[in-house]
Design a protein around this motif. Structure first.
Motif, mmCIF file in Angstrom:
data_model
loop_
_atom_site.group_PDB
_atom_site.id
_atom_site.type_symbol
_atom_site.label_atom_id
_atom_site.label_comp_id
_atom_site.label_asym_id
_atom_site.label_seq_id
_atom_site.Cartn_x
_atom_site.Cartn_y
_atom_site.Cartn_z
ATOM 1 N N ASN A 46 -72.688 -35.319 23.246
ATOM 2 C CA ASN A 46 -71.914 -34.599 24.266
ATOM 3 C C ASN A 46 -72.493 -34.764 25.674
ATOM 4 O OD1 ASN A 46 -69.465 -33.233 24.569
ATOM 5 N ND2 ASN A 46 -70.538 -31.302 24.937
ATOM 6 N N GLU A 47 -73.363 -35.764 25.857
ATOM 7 C CA GLU A 47 -73.910 -36.048 27.190
ATOM 8 C C GLU A 47 -72.886 -36.836 27.992
ATOM 9 O OE1 GLU A 47 -77.906 -37.628 27.666
ATOM 10 O OE2 GLU A 47 -78.322 -36.999 25.592
ATOM 11 N N GLU A 48 -72.702 -36.430 29.254
ATOM 12 C CA GLU A 48 -71.752 -37.138 30.098
ATOM 13 C C GLU A 48 -72.350 -38.453 30.580
ATOM 14 O OE1 GLU A 48 -68.506 -36.335 33.632
ATOM 15 O OE2 GLU A 48 -69.952 -34.767 33.136
ATOM 16 N N VAL A 49 -71.539 -39.495 30.531
ATOM 17 C CA VAL A 49 -71.942 -40.819 31.002
ATOM 18 C C VAL A 49 -71.531 -40.914 32.469
ATOM 19 C CG1 VAL A 49 -71.551 -43.300 30.755
ATOM 20 C CG2 VAL A 49 -71.639 -41.838 28.722
ATOM 21 N N GLY A 50 -72.468 -41.299 33.308
ATOM 22 C CA GLY A 50 -72.155 -41.434 34.727
ATOM 23 C C GLY A 50 -71.203 -42.588 34.979
ATOM 24 N N LEU A 51 -70.130 -42.306 35.692
ATOM 25 C CA LEU A 51 -69.201 -43.360 36.070
ATOM 26 C C LEU A 51 -69.818 -44.167 37.216
ATOM 27 C CD1 LEU A 51 -65.893 -41.276 35.994
ATOM 28 C CD2 LEU A 51 -66.777 -42.823 34.227
ATOM 29 N N GLU A 52 -69.612 -45.478 37.207
ATOM 30 C CA GLU A 52 -70.214 -46.352 38.213
ATOM 31 C C GLU A 52 -69.480 -46.302 39.550
ATOM 32 O OE1 GLU A 52 -73.060 -48.273 37.731
ATOM 33 O OE2 GLU A 52 -73.215 -47.173 35.847
ATOM 34 N N CYS A 53 -68.158 -46.540 39.501
ATOM 35 C CA CYS A 53 -67.381 -46.596 40.734
ATOM 36 C C CYS A 53 -65.905 -46.483 40.410
ATOM 37 C CB CYS A 53 -67.666 -47.882 41.513
ATOM 38 S SG CYS A 53 -67.212 -49.417 40.644
ATOM 39 N N ARG A 54 -65.090 -46.349 41.444
ATOM 40 C CA ARG A 54 -63.634 -46.286 41.254
ATOM 41 C C ARG A 54 -62.985 -47.430 42.025
ATOM 42 N NH1 ARG A 54 -62.117 -44.702 46.101
ATOM 43 N NH2 ARG A 54 -63.388 -43.210 47.209
ATOM 44 N N TYR A 55 -61.832 -47.858 41.525
ATOM 45 C CA TYR A 55 -61.111 -48.975 42.121
ATOM 46 C C TYR A 55 -59.630 -48.630 42.114
ATOM 47 C CZ TYR A 55 -59.070 -53.718 42.384
ATOM 48 O OH TYR A 55 -58.338 -54.827 42.726
ATOM 49 N N HIS A 56 -59.014 -48.648 43.275
ATOM 50 C CA HIS A 56 -57.576 -48.437 43.379
ATOM 51 C C HIS A 56 -56.902 -49.802 43.277
ATOM 52 C CE1 HIS A 56 -57.897 -44.198 44.219
ATOM 53 N NE2 HIS A 56 -58.829 -44.470 45.097
ATOM 54 N N VAL A 57 -56.099 -49.983 42.242
ATOM 55 C CA VAL A 57 -55.465 -51.273 41.988
ATOM 56 C C VAL A 57 -54.350 -51.491 43.012
ATOM 57 C CG1 VAL A 57 -54.220 -52.680 40.304
ATOM 58 C CG2 VAL A 57 -55.963 -51.036 39.521
ATOM 59 N N PRO A 58 -54.460 -52.544 43.837
ATOM 60 C CA PRO A 58 -53.400 -52.818 44.815
ATOM 61 C C PRO A 58 -52.078 -53.147 44.121
ATOM 62 C CG PRO A 58 -55.397 -54.051 45.337
ATOM 63 C CD PRO A 58 -55.585 -53.482 43.965
ATOM 64 N N GLN A 59 -50.987 -52.718 44.709
ATOM 65 C CA GLN A 59 -49.649 -52.940 44.155
ATOM 66 C C GLN A 59 -49.395 -54.430 43.902
ATOM 67 O OE1 GLN A 59 -47.496 -50.475 43.372
ATOM 68 N NE2 GLN A 59 -45.842 -51.821 42.712
ATOM 69 N N GLU A 60 -49.891 -55.298 44.802
ATOM 70 C CA GLU A 60 -49.664 -56.737 44.639
ATOM 71 C C GLU A 60 -50.478 -57.331 43.490
ATOM 72 O OE1 GLU A 60 -52.681 -56.213 48.020
ATOM 73 O OE2 GLU A 60 -50.807 -55.268 47.410
ATOM 74 N N VAL A 61 -51.534 -56.633 43.051
ATOM 75 C CA VAL A 61 -52.340 -57.098 41.915
ATOM 76 C C VAL A 61 -51.672 -56.693 40.609
ATOM 77 C CG1 VAL A 61 -54.560 -56.870 40.724
ATOM 78 C CG2 VAL A 61 -54.495 -57.107 43.213
ATOM 79 N N CYS A 62 -51.206 -55.440 40.548
ATOM 80 C CA CYS A 62 -50.523 -54.955 39.345
ATOM 81 C C CYS A 62 -49.682 -53.737 39.686
ATOM 82 C CB CYS A 62 -51.531 -54.592 38.255
ATOM 83 S SG CYS A 62 -50.729 -54.079 36.711
ATOM 84 N N GLY A 63 -48.395 -53.838 39.426
ATOM 85 C CA GLY A 63 -47.503 -52.723 39.705
ATOM 86 C C GLY A 63 -47.542 -51.631 38.656
ATOM 87 N N ASN A 64 -48.100 -51.929 37.464
ATOM 88 C CA ASN A 64 -48.107 -50.956 36.371
ATOM 89 C C ASN A 64 -49.395 -50.156 36.253
ATOM 90 O OD1 ASN A 64 -45.559 -51.781 35.693
ATOM 91 N ND2 ASN A 64 -46.214 -53.077 33.989
ATOM 92 N N LEU A 65 -50.455 -50.591 36.914
ATOM 93 C CA LEU A 65 -51.731 -49.877 36.848
ATOM 94 C C LEU A 65 -52.113 -49.425 38.250
ATOM 95 C CD1 LEU A 65 -53.572 -52.311 34.414
ATOM 96 C CD2 LEU A 65 -52.600 -50.066 33.856
ATOM 97 N N ARG A 66 -52.597 -48.196 38.374
ATOM 98 C CA ARG A 66 -52.875 -47.619 39.694
ATOM 99 C C ARG A 66 -54.358 -47.536 40.022
ATOM 100 N NH1 ARG A 66 -49.206 -49.283 41.580
ATOM 101 N NH2 ARG A 66 -50.453 -49.913 42.092
#
Length: 196
Positions: free
Chosen positions: A135-155
């Motif tokens: 039940n230990e939380e794993v630290g997230l590394e970073c966040r990435y906002h998917v550009p619309q031109e890269v993929c319209g189905n993933l944000r």
């Protein structure tokens, strides 16, 4: 009764936090966890763009699998470990009387290898990663906002370093008016993403 409503609403807010750094389109705007809110933007966007492009193929053409996440706070046996698969995840509602306050639930992911993974979603969902056994939380590394031109189905995507063969619980949350269902694709970030 009001006390229970406030506790339920508080649980959603604590899990989901409030606000995002970038304002996504109103249709897809949703809160993120406190940790995710403070998460730095990914610097290696070229590699993540390749991951998103590859994941987009699965987000558009599958294979697809529909799963209902386990209710938040309980044990989860809902597995999303099959590679190159787009999961349509439905989160259970958090309700009080006739009002739905939000949605929260968890799934299990067991990586085959020890490496960094990207969790790509079709909406801005709050996400936290825990070692299912400790039940230990794993630290997230970073966040990435998917550009619309890269993929319209993933944000959006968050990344985390995970150990192969270890079960991880992925907690997701969304506050109304966000939909209960979203698309999830999990991909390794350190491999050639053009292989099937």
């Amino acid at each position: 009764m009001l006390k229970h409503a406030l506790l339920a609403a508080g649980a959603v807010v604590l899990l989901a936090g409030c606000g995002t750094e970038e304002a996504p389109a109103p249709e897809s705007q949703a809160p993120v966890t406190q940790e995710s809110e403070l998460l730095a933007a990914c610097e290696d966007t070229e590699e993540l763009e390749e991951v998103a492009e590859h994941s987009c193929i699965h987000a558009e053409y599958g294979p697809f699998e529909s799963v209902t996440a386990a209710p938040h706070g309980g044990p989860s046996f809902v597995d999303v470990s099959v590679g190159h698969t787009a999961y349509n995840v439905t989160l259970p509602a958090i309700s009080y009387q006739k009002w739905t306050l939000g949605y929260a639930g968890s799934v299990i992911f067991t990586p085959e290898e020890s490496t960094e993974y990207a969790f790509l979603t079709s909406g801005y969902r709050a996400v936290r990663v825990f070692n299912a056994a400790t039940n230990e939380e794993v630290g997230l590394e970073c966040r990435y906002h998917v550009p619309q031109e890269v993929c319209g189905n993933l944000r959006t995507a968050v990344t985390a370093d995970l150990e192969g063969g270890v079960d991880y619980r992925l907690d997701f949350a969304a506050v109304v008016p966000q939909p209960a269902t979203f698309l999830l694709v999990v991909e390794e970030t350190g491999h050639d993403h053009h292989e099937e």
